[in-house]
Each structure stands twice: as C-alpha cells, then as structure tokens.
Design a protein around this motif. Sequence first.
Motif, PDB file in Angstrom:
ATOM      1  N   TYR A 199       0.839  -1.191   0.000  1.00  0.00           N
ATOM      2  CA  TYR A 199       0.000   0.000   0.000  1.00  0.00           C
ATOM      3  C   TYR A 199       0.877   1.245   0.000  1.00  0.00           C
ATOM      4  O   TYR A 199       1.933   1.278   0.634  1.00  0.00           O
ATOM      5  N   LYS A 200       0.404   2.277  -0.710  1.00  0.00           N
ATOM      6  CA  LYS A 200       1.183   3.504  -0.844  1.00  0.00           C
ATOM      7  C   LYS A 200       0.320   4.724  -0.550  1.00  0.00           C
ATOM      8  O   LYS A 200      -0.863   4.761  -0.909  1.00  0.00           O
ATOM      9  N   VAL A 201       0.949   5.704   0.079  1.00  0.00           N
ATOM     10  CA  VAL A 201       0.337   7.006   0.299  1.00  0.00           C
ATOM     11  C   VAL A 201       1.145   8.027  -0.500  1.00  0.00           C
ATOM     12  O   VAL A 201       2.377   8.023  -0.446  1.00  0.00           O
ATOM     13  N   VAL A 202       0.460   8.888  -1.230  1.00  0.00           N
ATOM     14  CA  VAL A 202       1.118   9.907  -2.047  1.00  0.00           C
ATOM     15  C   VAL A 202       0.776  11.275  -1.467  1.00  0.00           C
ATOM     16  O   VAL A 202      -0.403  11.563  -1.192  1.00  0.00           O
ATOM     17  N   ARG A 203       1.806  12.113  -1.301  1.00  0.00           N
ATOM     18  CA  ARG A 203       1.583  13.441  -0.738  1.00  0.00           C
ATOM     19  C   ARG A 203       2.336  14.487  -1.552  1.00  0.00           C
ATOM     20  O   ARG A 203       3.416  14.226  -2.067  1.00  0.00           O
ATOM     21  N   PHE A 204       1.724  15.683  -1.660  1.00  0.00           N
ATOM     22  CA  PHE A 204       2.294  16.775  -2.439  1.00  0.00           C
ATOM     23  C   PHE A 204       2.836  17.857  -1.512  1.00  0.00           C
ATOM     24  O   PHE A 204       2.232  18.167  -0.486  1.00  0.00           O
ATOM     25  N   PHE A 205       3.969  18.431  -1.909  1.00  0.00           N
ATOM     26  CA  PHE A 205       4.592  19.500  -1.143  1.00  0.00           C
ATOM     27  C   PHE A 205       4.972  20.631  -2.089  1.00  0.00           C
ATOM     28  O   PHE A 205       5.355  20.392  -3.236  1.00  0.00           O
ATOM     29  N   SER A 206       4.890  21.857  -1.604  1.00  0.00           N
ATOM     30  CA  SER A 206       5.326  23.003  -2.396  1.00  0.00           C
ATOM     31  C   SER A 206       5.831  24.090  -1.454  1.00  0.00           C
ATOM     32  O   SER A 206       5.115  24.515  -0.552  1.00  0.00           O
TER      33      SER A 206
ATOM     34  N   ARG B 158       5.309  -1.348   3.667  1.00  0.00           N
ATOM     35  CA  ARG B 158       6.328  -2.341   4.012  1.00  0.00           C
ATOM     36  C   ARG B 158       7.613  -1.689   4.522  1.00  0.00           C
ATOM     37  O   ARG B 158       8.212  -2.145   5.500  1.00  0.00           O
ATOM     38  N   SER B 159       8.037  -0.630   3.859  1.00  0.00           N
ATOM     39  CA  SER B 159       9.290   0.024   4.253  1.00  0.00           C
ATOM     40  C   SER B 159       9.092   0.993   5.412  1.00  0.00           C
ATOM     41  O   SER B 159      10.061   1.382   6.071  1.00  0.00           O
ATOM     42  N   ASP B 160       7.837   1.397   5.637  1.00  0.00           N
ATOM     43  CA  ASP B 160       7.518   2.372   6.678  1.00  0.00           C
ATOM     44  C   ASP B 160       8.381   3.628   6.529  1.00  0.00           C
ATOM     45  O   ASP B 160       8.952   4.142   7.495  1.00  0.00           O
ATOM     46  N   SER B 161       8.471   4.117   5.287  1.00  0.00           N
ATOM     47  CA  SER B 161       9.319   5.282   5.029  1.00  0.00           C
ATOM     48  C   SER B 161       8.799   6.068   3.831  1.00  0.00           C
ATOM     49  O   SER B 161       8.061   5.542   2.991  1.00  0.00           O
ATOM     50  N   TRP B 162       9.197   7.333   3.787  1.00  0.00           N
ATOM     51  CA  TRP B 162       8.862   8.219   2.675  1.00  0.00           C
ATOM     52  C   TRP B 162      10.066   8.360   1.758  1.00  0.00           C
ATOM     53  O   TRP B 162      11.211   8.327   2.200  1.00  0.00           O
TER      54      TRP B 162
END
Length: 212
Positions: free
Chosen positions: A13-20, A35-39
């Motif tokens: 599973y993946k979460v996608v987030r935007f930054f500016s 699985r990696s518990d990391s961004w």
Amino acid sequence: MFGFGYDESIDDYKVVRFFSSTGCREVQVKVYTLRSDSWRRIRDFPLSRFPKGLGTFVNGSLHWIVVNESYNIVSLDLAKETYGEVLQPEYGDGYLHDITLDILNGCLCIVRYRDSCADVWVMKEYGIRESWTMLGVVPCVSHPIDRLWILKTGEVLLRTHDRLVRYSPKDGTFSHLTVHNCPWFFSQYPYVESLVSPHVDTDGGAKWQHQC
C-alpha cells in the motif's frame, strides 16, 4: 493533497503526498510505502499547480484534477510511479465546466457541473476516451457533489454539503437521509470485501494498526 492506493506489483500500500515551498514553482511528490515504513521523493508533479481533492484510485492509478484552463485529469501509476493524463469526454457544447472525480462500479467517473445540474459520466474502458458514457443528469444541484453512489434500485445516493441525499431519477424527487444523533456527514466510503490484507507480517515490515 494526497492519495492512497494499492500497488499490486509489489503487494503493498502507498500514500502519495504533495509538497510546495513558498516561491517554488515545482510541486514535489513523496510516496510512503507500508512495508518500508518510510517516505521517499519521486519525480515532481508535471504541472505547477496543486491538484485538488483526494486522489481517486482506479485501475492501479491515482487520479487528480488540476484546475487550469483545461481542467487536466492527471494520473499516477502506483506500480511504475509515472504520470499520465486521462482525456475528458467530448461534451459537445464546447464549454468547459467545473468537474469532480469519483468512482462508480470500479470505473473512473466525472461529475460535470453546468448551470444548476450535474452530468454524470463514466469511463467504461479505462484509458479509452471513446468509452466515456453519460449515465444521466442530477438536477437542482446547489452544492458540489462530494461522493456519488448508484443503488440497486436505480436511485442515486449523493453526499453534498455535508449531508446525504437520495435522488430518484424516475420521478425527479430528492429526500434527505439522517442518522439518529448524527445529522451531518463528512466522509462516507463504500465497503467492499477483499482477500487482500493491509497487514504486513514480513520481518522488519510495518503493520497496519487501528488506533482510537
């Protein structure tokens, strides 16, 4: 803004987030994997403007609308982590109206607003522009439709302006739905049974936990 989806290629599973950053034109994108518990950062978003709303997950990709001259629908393939664009239907009247994205029966859905009505379109074959089909029109729409479901009875269930509304296309009537001691609704999602578990039991992996 963000999105959530399942990457079938790696069973994760993946979460996608935007930054500016202030004064920075590019929109940075980071992906979190369970699985990696990391961004980690991936390629920047292809357009300088932020997409609106939550990502709509269909066919292994997340989809967002970018409000600009053409209301681009930008997709992100979660397996390849590459961007694409989904072309809108040929509306026919030549005028671009505000739109929102949804999902109906596993298909990408567009709710297109015009005057006081909302046209509902579905892409029956993903990626095929000619497969866009208009299901019908919801009249008298005074607030944007946040979520939309078509019931087995043929009625349409809408979440609009923090309320649930049932619309009957047969007679054109609306009825407001309430739950005891809970007059407002802020988020509702359909429940679909699945054999795919969000729990990860591999060594060193993270585990999805519910916390109250």
